[in-house]
Design an enzyme around this catalytic site. Structure first.
Site, PDB file in Angstrom:
ATOM      1  N   CYS A  43      49.757  71.387 -86.837  1.00 10.10           N
ATOM      2  CA  CYS A  43      48.411  71.333 -86.265  1.00 10.10           C
ATOM      3  C   CYS A  43      48.052  72.621 -85.541  1.00 10.10           C
ATOM      4  CB  CYS A  43      48.295  70.139 -85.317  1.00 10.10           C
ATOM      5  SG  CYS A  43      46.674  70.041 -84.564  1.00 10.10           S
ATOM      6  N   CYS A  48      45.138  72.079 -88.094  1.00 11.58           N
ATOM      7  CA  CYS A  48      43.878  71.714 -87.420  1.00 11.58           C
ATOM      8  C   CYS A  48      43.247  72.841 -86.604  1.00 11.58           C
ATOM      9  CB  CYS A  48      44.091  70.550 -86.451  1.00 11.58           C
ATOM     10  SG  CYS A  48      45.437  69.455 -86.851  1.00 11.58           S
ATOM     11  N   LYS A  51      42.399  76.117 -88.554  1.00 10.90           N
ATOM     12  CA  LYS A  51      41.388  75.691 -89.542  1.00 10.90           C
ATOM     13  C   LYS A  51      40.018  75.544 -88.891  1.00 10.90           C
ATOM     14  CE  LYS A  51      40.303  71.773 -89.687  1.00 10.90           C
ATOM     15  NZ  LYS A  51      41.079  70.688 -90.227  1.00 10.90           N
ATOM     16  N   TYR A 177      41.214  66.262 -97.873  1.00 10.03           N
ATOM     17  CA  TYR A 177      40.759  66.916 -96.635  1.00 10.03           C
ATOM     18  C   TYR A 177      40.839  68.440 -96.748  1.00 10.03           C
ATOM     19  CZ  TYR A 177      41.602  62.742 -93.573  1.00 10.03           C
ATOM     20  OH  TYR A 177      41.597  61.528 -92.949  1.00 10.03           O
ATOM     21  N   GLU A 181      37.810  71.189 -96.944  1.00  8.58           N
ATOM     22  CA  GLU A 181      37.582  72.043 -95.773  1.00  8.58           C
ATOM     23  C   GLU A 181      37.665  73.529 -96.149  1.00  8.58           C
ATOM     24  OE1 GLU A 181      39.039  69.026 -92.235  1.00  8.58           O
ATOM     25  OE2 GLU A 181      40.475  70.494 -92.957  1.00  8.58           O
ATOM     26  N   HIS A 435      17.204  60.797 -77.521  1.00 11.75           N
ATOM     27  CA  HIS A 435      16.212  61.388 -78.404  1.00 11.75           C
ATOM     28  C   HIS A 435      15.856  62.798 -77.963  1.00 11.75           C
ATOM     29  CE1 HIS A 435      13.048  61.316 -81.363  1.00 11.75           C
ATOM     30  NE2 HIS A 435      12.230  61.799 -80.460  1.00 11.75           N
ATOM     31  N   GLU A 440      21.333  59.022 -82.462  1.00 13.21           N
ATOM     32  CA  GLU A 440      20.471  57.851 -82.231  1.00 13.21           C
ATOM     33  C   GLU A 440      20.246  57.037 -83.503  1.00 13.21           C
ATOM     34  OE1 GLU A 440      16.406  58.719 -81.020  1.00 13.21           O
ATOM     35  OE2 GLU A 440      16.419  60.564 -82.196  1.00 13.21           O
TER      36      GLU A 440
HETATM   37  P1  NDP Z   1      45.176  64.637 -99.499  1.00  9.69           P
HETATM   38  O1  NDP Z   1      46.224  63.616 -99.680  1.00  9.69           O
HETATM   39  O2  NDP Z   1      44.056  64.393 -98.547  1.00  9.69           O
HETATM   40  O3  NDP Z   1      44.520  64.981-100.894  1.00  9.69           O
HETATM   41  C1  NDP Z   1      45.281  65.417-101.967  1.00  9.69           C
HETATM   42  C2  NDP Z   1      44.339  65.764-103.090  1.00  9.69           C
HETATM   43  O4  NDP Z   1      45.048  66.399-104.133  1.00  9.69           O
HETATM   44  C3  NDP Z   1      43.686  64.541-103.687  1.00  9.69           C
HETATM   45  O5  NDP Z   1      42.369  64.883-104.019  1.00  9.69           O
HETATM   46  C4  NDP Z   1      44.534  64.277-104.926  1.00  9.69           C
HETATM   47  O6  NDP Z   1      43.809  63.666-105.961  1.00  9.69           O
HETATM   48  C5  NDP Z   1      44.893  65.680-105.351  1.00  9.69           C
HETATM   49  N1  NDP Z   1      46.149  65.765-106.096  1.00  9.69           N
HETATM   50  C6  NDP Z   1      47.327  65.154-105.787  1.00  9.69           C
HETATM   51  N2  NDP Z   1      48.268  65.497-106.672  1.00  9.69           N
HETATM   52  C7  NDP Z   1      47.682  66.320-107.567  1.00  9.69           C
HETATM   53  C8  NDP Z   1      48.143  67.006-108.709  1.00  9.69           C
HETATM   54  N3  NDP Z   1      49.401  66.904-109.117  1.00  9.69           N
HETATM   55  N4  NDP Z   1      47.274  67.766-109.398  1.00  9.69           N
HETATM   56  C9  NDP Z   1      45.999  67.880-108.980  1.00  9.69           C
HETATM   57  N5  NDP Z   1      45.493  67.267-107.896  1.00  9.69           N
HETATM   58  C10 NDP Z   1      46.336  66.487-107.203  1.00  9.69           C
HETATM   59  O7  NDP Z   1      45.985  65.946 -99.150  1.00  9.69           O
HETATM   60  P2  NDP Z   1      45.621  67.296 -98.450  1.00  9.69           P
HETATM   61  O8  NDP Z   1      46.604  68.253 -98.992  1.00  9.69           O
HETATM   62  O9  NDP Z   1      44.173  67.617 -98.561  1.00  9.69           O
HETATM   63  O10 NDP Z   1      45.922  66.963 -96.911  1.00  9.69           O
HETATM   64  C11 NDP Z   1      47.175  66.428 -96.517  1.00  9.69           C
HETATM   65  C12 NDP Z   1      47.036  65.554 -95.294  1.00  9.69           C
HETATM   66  O11 NDP Z   1      46.760  66.340 -94.165  1.00  9.69           O
HETATM   67  C13 NDP Z   1      45.928  64.529 -95.388  1.00  9.69           C
HETATM   68  O12 NDP Z   1      46.431  63.312 -95.851  1.00  9.69           O
HETATM   69  C14 NDP Z   1      45.434  64.408 -93.983  1.00  9.69           C
HETATM   70  O13 NDP Z   1      45.987  63.263 -93.389  1.00  9.69           O
HETATM   71  C15 NDP Z   1      45.918  65.639 -93.272  1.00  9.69           C
HETATM   72  N6  NDP Z   1      44.785  66.482 -92.913  1.00  9.69           N
HETATM   73  C16 NDP Z   1      43.850  66.047 -92.030  1.00  9.69           C
HETATM   74  C17 NDP Z   1      42.773  66.825 -91.687  1.00  9.69           C
HETATM   75  C18 NDP Z   1      41.753  66.324 -90.731  1.00  9.69           C
HETATM   76  O14 NDP Z   1      42.003  65.348 -90.044  1.00  9.69           O
HETATM   77  N7  NDP Z   1      40.564  66.930 -90.674  1.00  9.69           N
HETATM   78  C19 NDP Z   1      42.600  68.146 -92.260  1.00  9.69           C
HETATM   79  C20 NDP Z   1      43.611  68.503 -93.188  1.00  9.69           C
HETATM   80  C21 NDP Z   1      44.652  67.703 -93.490  1.00  9.69           C
HETATM   81  P3  NDP Z   1      43.605  62.078-106.035  1.00  9.69           P
HETATM   82  O15 NDP Z   1      42.407  61.790-105.215  1.00  9.69           O
HETATM   83  O16 NDP Z   1      43.399  61.862-107.478  1.00  9.69           O
HETATM   84  O17 NDP Z   1      44.848  61.465-105.516  1.00  9.69           O
END
Ligand code: NDP
Length: 450
Positions: A43, A48, A51, A177, A181, A435, A440
């Site tokens: 983080c 976080c 980012k 996510y 982002e 407002h 709101e």
């Molecule tokens: P996520 O689990 O959010 O998303 C992974 C993405 O990658 C999904 O869209 C998934 O597709 C895709 N994917 C998975 N495997 C493959 C593959 N082999 N080939 C192509 N695409 C694939 O992971 P992130 O890496 O974005 O983030 C990790 C974690 O970090 C999150 O779970 C979150 O909890 C945390 N995080 C939180 C943030 C916040 O609170 N603002 C910011 C950043 C991270 P599909 O949908 O098909 O599974």
């Protein structure tokens, strides 16, 4: 009773590990913590915090554009990536220092080395054997990478924070996510961004209306989506990286970043040898008090793959300390955890999506508002905001609030308290709005969506 070097040995100096160490020490435990890289974890060091700083930076392009409508002439504005990265690094170093200071003040012994588990009460930290009555694993997660030819040319979010040059053409792979982002960050800073996702709607797991709205807004701002596709191979040529997708297309970019999920950091930790059960993806299996299948080994945060968010890891670390060292058995509460995606515009969400509510609660009422925020009237932006409430018809409780639009995370944080307390739609309606504000909208949703 056995004589241990420490009451508690924590492996991993991220959000969960640091909180657990500090609170356990404050309850009188003799605590040590090991961190092999920089104190603060994902983080603070590569997640976080940096980012969000990059999100702020990238939003200036839009702010400068809309300034003219408010009478400001901002001529010659120019973005300098190196300045941003240097300033960001300084801030991260400051925060890391604060984390260290906090641990020192709490009387926690810090080992700057990798620690692995030797047996149920022993860790090996930088070659030294140290014993502890309890071991807490808080080693977080690490980005996944696909196994495709040329993957060595690709980066993850880890490296994105340290690029020497700002890439003019970027491909971001994934639809979660991090991908959403970073697509927004690079786009706002002026890069040409292509986001490649293997299905047809990003942010799976979020409310569907929100997902559609997010994609539409991102497209309006310039992000190009390539859907139902994955990367097949990457080749470095003189004019850039040639990325071939499985839909037959080839894209030439300066950087390709994968954000396709993260896996728990347990490889080589020695946990299985000590008898700790791991899930298929390597996550430490824990009970509701964060105890593993071995009585003396606990785990908190992303390494347990429950809800992978910093504030959740912190709650888990705190609950662990209360349970073990204050005589107050406490289960971290994973219900109604709000979260945000710092996309552009940002998303804030808490509770059930409409789809989940229909499936789990039966009949629900849905209220939505799709509006143009006041700022964009003079600013001239095309951005629209969207807000949604999901209500359990059986008892009138608001069970979900979702928003995409400026300040959505700030707004949803407040609503999350009301929703966690069981507020009803009538109570939302009885609340006076502020407002003019976007917030709101949530107390003025009169018409049910048919
Ligand atoms: P996520 O689990 O959010 O998303 C992974 C993405 O990658 C999904 O869209 C998934 O597709 C895709 N994917 C998975 N495997 C493959 C593959 N082999 N080939 C192509 N695409 C694939 O992971 P992130 O890496 O974005 O983030 C990790 C974690 O970090 C999150 O779970 C979150 O909890 C945390 N995080 C939180 C943030 C916040 O609170 N603002 C910011 C950043 C991270 P599909 O949908 O098909 O599974």
């Amino acid at each position: 009773m056995a004589n241990f070097d420490y009451d508690l040995f924590v492996i991993g100096g991220g959000s969960g590990g640091v909180r657990a160490s500090r609170i356990s020490a404050s309850f009188g435990a003799k605590v040590a913590i090991a961190e092999e890289y920089r104190m603060g974890g994902t983080c603070v060091i590569r997640g976080c915090v940096p980012k969000k700083l990059l999100v702020y930076a990238s939003h200036y392009s839009e702010d400068i554009e809309s300034a003219a409508g408010f009478g400001w002439q901002v001529d010659g504005a120019r973005f300098d990536w190196q300045t941003l990265i240097a300033n960001k690094d300084q801030e991260i170093a400051r925060l890391e220092g604060l984390y260290r200071q906090t641990l020192e003040n709490a009387g926690v012994t810090v080992y700057e080395a990798r620690a692995t588990v030797e047996d149920v009460h022993t860790v090996n930290v930088g070659g030294e054997r140290v014993t502890a009555e309890t071991i807490l694993v808080a080693t977080g997660g690490w980005p996944n990478m696909p196994d495709v030819p040329g993957i060595e040319h690709a980066i993850t979010s880890n490296e994105a924070f340290h690029l020497e040059e700002f890439p003019k053409r970027v491909m971001v792979c994934g639809g979660g996510y991090i991908a959403v982002e970073f697509a927004g960050i690079f786009n706002g800073m002026g890069a040409e961004v292509t986001q490649v996702y293997r299905r047809d709607l990003v942010l799976r797991g979020f409310d569907e209306d929100l997902r559609k709205h997010a994609m539409a807004e991102m497209e309006k701002k310039g992000v190009k989506f390539v859907l139902n596709a994955v990367v097949e191979r990457i080749d470095r040529e003189t004019d850039g990286l040639h990325v071939k997708l499985n839909d037959g297309s080839t894209h030439v970019v300066d950087q390709i970043m994968f954000a396709i999920g993260r896996r728990p950091n347990t490889a080589g930790l020695g946990l299985e040898k000590a008898g700790v059960e791991l899930a298929e993806n390597g996550a430490v299996c824990v009970d509701s008090y964060s105890k593993s299948t071995v009585d003396s080994i606990y785990a908190v945060g992303d390494v347990t793959d429950r809800i992978n968010l910093t504030p959740v890891a912190i709650k888990e670390g705190h609950a662990f300390a209360l349970t073990k060292y204050k005589g107050m058995p406490t289960s971290p509460d994973h219900r109604y955890v709000p979260s945000a995606v710092f996309s552009q515009p940002p998303i804030g969400t808490v509770g059930y999506t409409e789809e989940e509510a229909v499936e789990e609660l039966g009949t629900v009422d849905v209220y939505v508002s799709d509006f143009r925020p006041l700022k964009h009237t003079l600013g001239g932006g095309e951005e629209r905001a969207f807000a949604k409430l999901v209500v359990n018809r059986a008892n009138g409780h608001v069970v979900g609030a979702h928003m995409i639009g400026a300040d959505a995370p700030e707004i949803i944080q407040g609503l999350a308290i009301a929703i966690k307390m069981g507020a009803t739609k009538d109570q939302f309606d009885a609340t006076v709005g502020i407002h003019p504000s976007s917030a709101e909208e949530f107390v003025q949703m009169a018409a049910k969506r048919t």
